[in-house]
Design a protein around this motif. Structure first.
Motif, short mmCIF file in Angstrom:
data_model
loop_
_atom_site.label_atom_id
_atom_site.label_comp_id
_atom_site.label_asym_id
_atom_site.label_seq_id
_atom_site.Cartn_x
_atom_site.Cartn_y
_atom_site.Cartn_z
N MET A 1 38.69 48.51 28.81
CA MET A 1 38.83 49.25 30.04
C MET A 1 37.79 50.37 30.13
SD MET A 1 41.21 47.86 31.83
CE MET A 1 42.16 48.87 32.89
N GLU A 2 37.49 50.97 28.99
CA GLU A 2 36.49 52.05 29.03
C GLU A 2 35.14 51.52 29.49
OE1 GLU A 2 37.24 51.99 25.16
OE2 GLU A 2 39.26 52.69 25.58
N GLU A 3 34.80 50.34 29.01
CA GLU A 3 33.53 49.72 29.39
C GLU A 3 33.49 49.43 30.88
OE1 GLU A 3 30.84 45.85 28.15
OE2 GLU A 3 32.51 46.44 26.89
N ALA A 4 34.57 48.92 31.42
CA ALA A 4 34.65 48.66 32.87
C ALA A 4 34.48 49.95 33.65
CB ALA A 4 35.98 48.00 33.22
N GLY A 5 35.08 51.01 33.17
CA GLY A 5 34.97 52.30 33.84
C GLY A 5 33.55 52.84 33.87
N ARG A 6 32.78 52.53 32.82
CA ARG A 6 31.39 53.00 32.76
C ARG A 6 30.44 52.12 33.57
NH1 ARG A 6 32.75 53.36 27.30
NH2 ARG A 6 31.63 51.44 26.89
N GLN A 7 30.73 50.82 33.67
CA GLN A 7 29.75 49.91 34.24
C GLN A 7 30.08 49.39 35.63
OE1 GLN A 7 28.61 46.85 31.50
NE2 GLN A 7 28.39 48.27 29.82
N CYS A 8 31.30 49.56 36.09
CA CYS A 8 31.71 48.97 37.36
C CYS A 8 31.88 50.02 38.44
CB CYS A 8 33.02 48.21 37.19
SG CYS A 8 32.91 46.85 36.03
N GLU A 9 31.45 49.68 39.64
CA GLU A 9 31.67 50.56 40.78
C GLU A 9 33.08 50.42 41.33
OE1 GLU A 9 28.69 50.16 43.78
OE2 GLU A 9 27.07 50.17 42.32
N ARG A 10 33.62 49.20 41.26
CA ARG A 10 34.99 48.93 41.73
C ARG A 10 35.69 48.05 40.70
NH1 ARG A 10 36.53 50.45 46.36
NH2 ARG A 10 38.05 48.80 46.74
N ILE A 11 36.99 48.26 40.59
CA ILE A 11 37.80 47.52 39.63
C ILE A 11 39.05 47.03 40.33
CG2 ILE A 11 39.21 47.75 37.53
CD1 ILE A 11 37.27 49.94 36.63
N ALA A 12 39.47 45.82 39.98
CA ALA A 12 40.76 45.30 40.45
C ALA A 12 41.61 45.02 39.22
CB ALA A 12 40.58 44.02 41.26
N ILE A 13 42.84 45.45 39.27
CA ILE A 13 43.77 45.20 38.17
C ILE A 13 44.75 44.13 38.65
CG2 ILE A 13 45.61 46.16 36.74
CD1 ILE A 13 44.08 48.80 36.81
N PHE A 14 44.79 43.04 37.90
CA PHE A 14 45.66 41.91 38.21
C PHE A 14 46.88 41.97 37.30
CE2 PHE A 14 41.75 40.47 39.97
CZ PHE A 14 42.08 39.55 40.95
N ASP A 15 48.01 41.59 37.83
CA ASP A 15 49.22 41.44 37.03
C ASP A 15 49.93 40.18 37.50
OD1 ASP A 15 51.18 42.13 35.12
OD2 ASP A 15 52.42 43.03 36.68
N LEU A 16 50.07 39.23 36.60
CA LEU A 16 50.73 37.96 36.91
C LEU A 16 50.14 37.29 38.15
CD1 LEU A 16 54.38 39.10 36.16
CD2 LEU A 16 52.81 37.88 34.64
N GLY A 17 48.82 37.31 38.25
CA GLY A 17 48.12 36.61 39.32
C GLY A 17 47.97 37.37 40.63
N SER A 18 48.45 38.60 40.69
CA SER A 18 48.33 39.39 41.93
C SER A 18 47.58 40.68 41.65
CB SER A 18 49.72 39.75 42.46
OG SER A 18 50.45 38.60 42.78
N ILE A 19 46.79 41.11 42.63
CA ILE A 19 46.10 42.39 42.51
C ILE A 19 47.14 43.50 42.73
CG2 ILE A 19 44.37 43.93 43.50
CD1 ILE A 19 42.78 41.45 44.30
N VAL A 20 47.26 44.38 41.74
CA VAL A 20 48.23 45.48 41.85
C VAL A 20 47.55 46.82 42.09
CG1 VAL A 20 50.04 44.32 40.55
CG2 VAL A 20 48.36 45.70 39.34
N ALA A 21 46.24 46.88 41.86
CA ALA A 21 45.49 48.11 42.13
C ALA A 21 44.02 47.75 42.22
CB ALA A 21 45.70 49.13 41.02
N GLU A 22 43.30 48.43 43.11
CA GLU A 22 41.86 48.23 43.20
C GLU A 22 41.20 49.47 43.78
OE1 GLU A 22 40.26 45.40 46.12
OE2 GLU A 22 42.31 45.19 46.84
N GLY A 23 39.95 49.67 43.36
CA GLY A 23 39.18 50.81 43.82
C GLY A 23 38.16 51.20 42.77
N SER A 24 37.49 52.31 43.00
CA SER A 24 36.55 52.80 41.99
C SER A 24 37.37 53.35 40.83
CB SER A 24 35.67 53.90 42.58
OG SER A 24 36.42 55.09 42.75
N PRO A 25 36.77 53.46 39.64
CA PRO A 25 37.51 54.02 38.52
C PRO A 25 38.10 55.40 38.84
CG PRO A 25 35.54 52.97 37.71
CD PRO A 25 35.45 52.96 39.22
N ALA A 26 37.33 56.25 39.50
CA ALA A 26 37.83 57.58 39.86
C ALA A 26 38.98 57.51 40.85
CB ALA A 26 36.69 58.43 40.43
N GLU A 27 38.86 56.63 41.85
CA GLU A 27 39.95 56.47 42.83
C GLU A 27 41.23 56.00 42.15
OE1 GLU A 27 37.37 55.13 46.78
OE2 GLU A 27 38.17 53.58 45.44
#
Length: 71
Positions: A1-27
């Motif tokens: 997760m730390e690597e994603a936070g450093r390298q990605c502008e936007r992140i989506a977190i999936f849980d059991l096949g559904s997006i439960v959160a998305e946005g920039s790491p800061a958001e």
């Protein structure tokens, strides 16, 4: 997760096949009132990363280290 936070502008977190959160790491940290992206995952899913059974954070880190050594 730390690597994603450093390298990605936007992140989506999936849980059991559904997006439960998305946005920039800061958001995501702000929305979940979380200090780290691991805390965001826990807040968004209600589970710890290690709860994944065989595919936990510790296993992913070990595979990443092995890949770097072999690559």
């Amino acid at each position: 997760m730390e690597e994603a936070g450093r390298q990605c502008e936007r992140i989506a977190i999936f849980d059991l096949g559904s997006i439960v959160a998305e946005g920039s790491p800061a958001e995501l940290r702000t929305q979940c009132d979380a200090r780290t992206l691991e805390d965001v995952f826990t807040t968004a899913t209600g589970r710890e990363l290690e709860d994944e059974g065989g595919g936990g954070l510790r296993d992913a880190r070990a595979r990443r280290r092995l890949t770097r050594r072999l690559g």
